[in-house]
Scaffold this motif. Structure first.
Motif, PDB file in Angstrom:
ATOM      1  N   SER A   5      25.927  83.823  20.204  1.00 19.38           N
ATOM      2  CA  SER A   5      26.065  82.452  19.707  1.00 19.38           C
ATOM      3  C   SER A   5      27.483  82.138  19.268  1.00 19.38           C
ATOM      4  CB  SER A   5      25.104  82.226  18.526  1.00 19.38           C
ATOM      5  OG  SER A   5      23.762  82.453  18.903  1.00 19.38           O
ATOM      6  N   ALA A   6      28.303  83.157  19.138  1.00 17.50           N
ATOM      7  CA  ALA A   6      29.690  82.948  18.717  1.00 17.50           C
ATOM      8  C   ALA A   6      30.463  82.203  19.805  1.00 17.50           C
ATOM      9  CB  ALA A   6      30.355  84.285  18.405  1.00 17.50           C
ATOM     10  N   THR A   7      31.623  81.669  19.449  1.00 16.16           N
ATOM     11  CA  THR A   7      32.428  80.920  20.406  1.00 16.16           C
ATOM     12  C   THR A   7      33.820  81.523  20.497  1.00 16.16           C
ATOM     13  OG1 THR A   7      33.075  79.382  18.650  1.00 16.16           O
ATOM     14  CG2 THR A   7      31.184  78.765  20.028  1.00 16.16           C
ATOM     15  N   GLY A   8      34.518  81.164  21.567  1.00 16.76           N
ATOM     16  CA  GLY A   8      35.889  81.619  21.742  1.00 16.76           C
ATOM     17  C   GLY A   8      36.006  83.129  21.805  1.00 16.76           C
ATOM     18  N   ASP A   9      37.100  83.645  21.255  1.00 16.28           N
ATOM     19  CA  ASP A   9      37.367  85.091  21.284  1.00 16.28           C
ATOM     20  C   ASP A   9      36.367  85.891  20.462  1.00 16.28           C
ATOM     21  OD1 ASP A   9      39.516  84.614  22.907  1.00 16.28           O
ATOM     22  OD2 ASP A   9      41.003  84.636  21.284  1.00 16.28           O
ATOM     23  N   GLN A  10      35.670  85.210  19.541  1.00 12.16           N
ATOM     24  CA  GLN A  10      34.708  85.916  18.686  1.00 12.16           C
ATOM     25  C   GLN A  10      33.552  86.498  19.499  1.00 12.16           C
ATOM     26  OE1 GLN A  10      34.098  86.822  15.316  1.00 12.16           O
ATOM     27  NE2 GLN A  10      36.337  86.689  15.410  1.00 12.16           N
ATOM     28  N   ARG A  11      33.173  85.834  20.595  1.00  5.07           N
ATOM     29  CA  ARG A  11      32.090  86.371  21.439  1.00  5.07           C
ATOM     30  C   ARG A  11      32.461  87.746  21.960  1.00  5.07           C
ATOM     31  NH1 ARG A  11      28.155  83.312  24.204  1.00  5.07           N
ATOM     32  NH2 ARG A  11      28.705  84.239  26.206  1.00  5.07           N
ATOM     33  N   ARG A  12      33.642  87.862  22.507  1.00  4.55           N
ATOM     34  CA  ARG A  12      34.095  89.146  23.043  1.00  4.55           C
ATOM     35  C   ARG A  12      34.232  90.186  21.937  1.00  4.55           C
ATOM     36  NH1 ARG A  12      36.849  91.325  27.372  1.00  4.55           N
ATOM     37  NH2 ARG A  12      38.171  93.102  26.838  1.00  4.55           N
ATOM     38  N   THR A  13      34.852  89.803  20.840  1.00  2.29           N
ATOM     39  CA  THR A  13      35.077  90.744  19.739  1.00  2.29           C
ATOM     40  C   THR A  13      33.767  91.295  19.210  1.00  2.29           C
ATOM     41  OG1 THR A  13      37.116  89.600  19.104  1.00  2.29           O
ATOM     42  CG2 THR A  13      36.074  90.996  17.438  1.00  2.29           C
ATOM     43  N   ARG A  14      32.800  90.422  18.984  1.00  4.17           N
ATOM     44  CA  ARG A  14      31.504  90.871  18.439  1.00  4.17           C
ATOM     45  C   ARG A  14      30.757  91.743  19.445  1.00  4.17           C
ATOM     46  NH1 ARG A  14      28.399  86.574  14.628  1.00  4.17           N
ATOM     47  NH2 ARG A  14      30.122  86.044  13.233  1.00  4.17           N
ATOM     48  N   ALA A  15      30.822  91.383  20.725  1.00  6.87           N
ATOM     49  CA  ALA A  15      30.150  92.179  21.749  1.00  6.87           C
ATOM     50  C   ALA A  15      30.721  93.597  21.799  1.00  6.87           C
ATOM     51  CB  ALA A  15      30.281  91.506  23.114  1.00  6.87           C
ATOM     52  N   LEU A  16      32.032  93.722  21.740  1.00  2.68           N
ATOM     53  CA  LEU A  16      32.667  95.040  21.769  1.00  2.68           C
ATOM     54  C   LEU A  16      32.342  95.835  20.511  1.00  2.68           C
ATOM     55  CD1 LEU A  16      36.157  94.115  23.273  1.00  2.68           C
ATOM     56  CD2 LEU A  16      34.237  95.218  24.432  1.00  2.68           C
ATOM     57  N   GLN A  17      32.267  95.166  19.388  1.00  2.00           N
ATOM     58  CA  GLN A  17      31.897  95.850  18.136  1.00  2.00           C
ATOM     59  C   GLN A  17      30.477  96.405  18.214  1.00  2.00           C
ATOM     60  OE1 GLN A  17      32.613  92.758  15.245  1.00  2.00           O
ATOM     61  NE2 GLN A  17      34.753  93.376  14.900  1.00  2.00           N
ATOM     62  N   LEU A  18      29.563  95.631  18.786  1.00  2.25           N
ATOM     63  CA  LEU A  18      28.187  96.108  18.952  1.00  2.25           C
ATOM     64  C   LEU A  18      28.136  97.308  19.892  1.00  2.25           C
ATOM     65  CD1 LEU A  18      26.224  92.737  19.193  1.00  2.25           C
ATOM     66  CD2 LEU A  18      26.020  94.462  17.402  1.00  2.25           C
ATOM     67  N   ARG A  19      28.884  97.240  20.987  1.00  2.00           N
ATOM     68  CA  ARG A  19      28.934  98.388  21.906  1.00  2.00           C
ATOM     69  C   ARG A  19      29.413  99.635  21.180  1.00  2.00           C
ATOM     70  NH1 ARG A  19      33.956  98.648  25.747  1.00  2.00           N
ATOM     71  NH2 ARG A  19      34.770  98.981  23.626  1.00  2.00           N
TER      72      ARG A  19
END
Length: 383
Positions: A129-143
């Motif tokens: 649900s995040a937008t912009g660069d936050q989507r990528r950052t959060r996805a990588l953090q979860l990984r």
């Protein structure tokens, strides 16, 4: 039927055809008796859901006539396997060997595991649900938090895969896929997604080969045919410009549509491809495929599908069908929901292309709606 399933010495369940009743009956037998249940299936069969981890007898079954020799071979295969497989414990009793007795600690462990999965799912939703660069950052953090390059729950691995695919880049997703444990890496779903990622990375031929091999070994599905059609479409569009690749894409999307008319993915790609090819009868085919997509999308919405691509597919189908009234209706919904819910940034070009393929006055009417949607997109605040 339940009595026979529960007390018979031997149950042979053929799952060649995806019949839900048979799966239900197999479940009854697996719970009722520790042993004596054997699943059989033709080598080409498509499972209703993932039962690859359950032992099965696979036999060759021609799609046309069955000769006496083929029948004798099937009988031999099944008869030979029965003594060995009938002695194996059912999946239920492999988990609960002394059922109805079970270790209370298992219940406690299960509750804890479900709580952890629920928390993980909430984090996945937040990342997507995040937008912009936050989507990528959060996805990588979860990984990095949930995958340590060792054993991983299948549900967690699949959610991470989809999140990386949709929120990062193809190279990152491919690296994650290639680091998964062998059992996950070899599962049909992961193979499907790897073929998609390969193609998105520009390696269309390897992706086509992988999907054809998957269909040959694990069975045909609308999703796999749709993915195969997409690889030919991208190859034609971005590399070869060869009409033969365009026709191959159409053929595979058609195959996928025929396998499951409720799956809007294969049919949603056909209308513009038919009109681009422009053969005799293609305009009629385009209208039919667009109508099928509209109906399938409406059915999925009525069933509250959580597919994030349903809304943009539905919107595109309205333009493909030339349905001005439906396009107006959905444009109003886009204004209410916001463009992000309808993935307007990736859908508008398709809507414009579809509108331009119509004759006047419908073309102008649809292009006016595209212009309205562009204003909605521009008005969306950027993060």
């Amino acid at each position: 039927m339940i009595e026979r399933l529960a007390i018979s010495d031997l149950v042979l369940a053929d799952v060649s055809i995806p019949n839900g009743n048979v799966y239900y009956e197999v479940g009854i037998r697996h719970a009722a008796q520790k042993q004596g249940c054997i699943m059989t299936a033709a080598t080409w069969s498509k499972a209703l859901f993932d039962i690859d981890q359950m032992r099965q007898i696979r036999y060759p079954l021609p799609l046309e006539s069955i000769s006496d020799e083929t029948a004798a071979e099937i009988i031999k295969i099944v008869q030979t396997a029965i003594p060995v497989m009938a002695a194996g414990d059912s999946p239920f009793y492999q988990v609960f060997p002394k059922f109805p007795e079970f270790d209370p600690l298992r219940a406690t462990s299960l509750k804890k595991s479900l709580e952890e999965l629920s928390n993980f799912q909430a984090e996945i939703i937040a990342a997507r649900s995040a937008t912009g660069d936050q989507r990528r950052t959060r996805a990588l953090q979860l990984r990095d938090r949930y995958y340590t390059r060792g054993p991983i729950q299948k549900a967690v691995a699949i959610e991470l895969l989809y999140t990386l695919r949709d929120c990062t880049d193809w190279k990152t997703t491919l690296e994650f896929l290639d680091e998964l444990p062998a059992d996950l890496k070899n599962s049909p779903l992961v193979k499907e997604q790897r073929a998609l990622v390969l193609s998105k990375s520009g390696n269309h031929d390897d992706a086509i080969g992988a999907l054809k091999e998957l269909i040959g070994t694990s069975g045909d599905t609308s999703e796999r045919r749709g993915l195969l059609g997409g690889r030919y479409k991208q190859k034609w569009k971005n590399i070869t410009k060869d009409p033969a690749d365009l026709s191959r894409a159409i053929t595979e999307y058609e195959n996928g549509m025929r396998l499951d008319l409720n799956d809007y993915y294969p049919s949603s790609n056909l209308a513009r491809l038919y009109r681009t090819r422009g053969r005799k009868g293609d305009e009629d085919r385009a209208r039919i495929s667009a109508s099928i997509t509209l109906v399938a999308s409406e059915r999925a919405r009525a069933r509250n599908s959580n597919d994030e691509w349903l809304n943009p597919t539905y919107l595109g189908a309205a333009f493909d069908a030339g349905d001005v009234e439906k396009a107006h209706e959905l444009a109003d919904q886009v204004r209410e929901d916001g463009p992000a819910v309808w993935k307007l940034d990736t859908t508008l070009d398709d809507c414009r292309t579809a509108a331009q393929l119509w004759e006047e006055p419908r073309r102008t009417e649809l292009l006016d709606i595209v212009a309205q949607l562009e204003k909605v997109s521009v008005a969306e605040p950027k993060s």
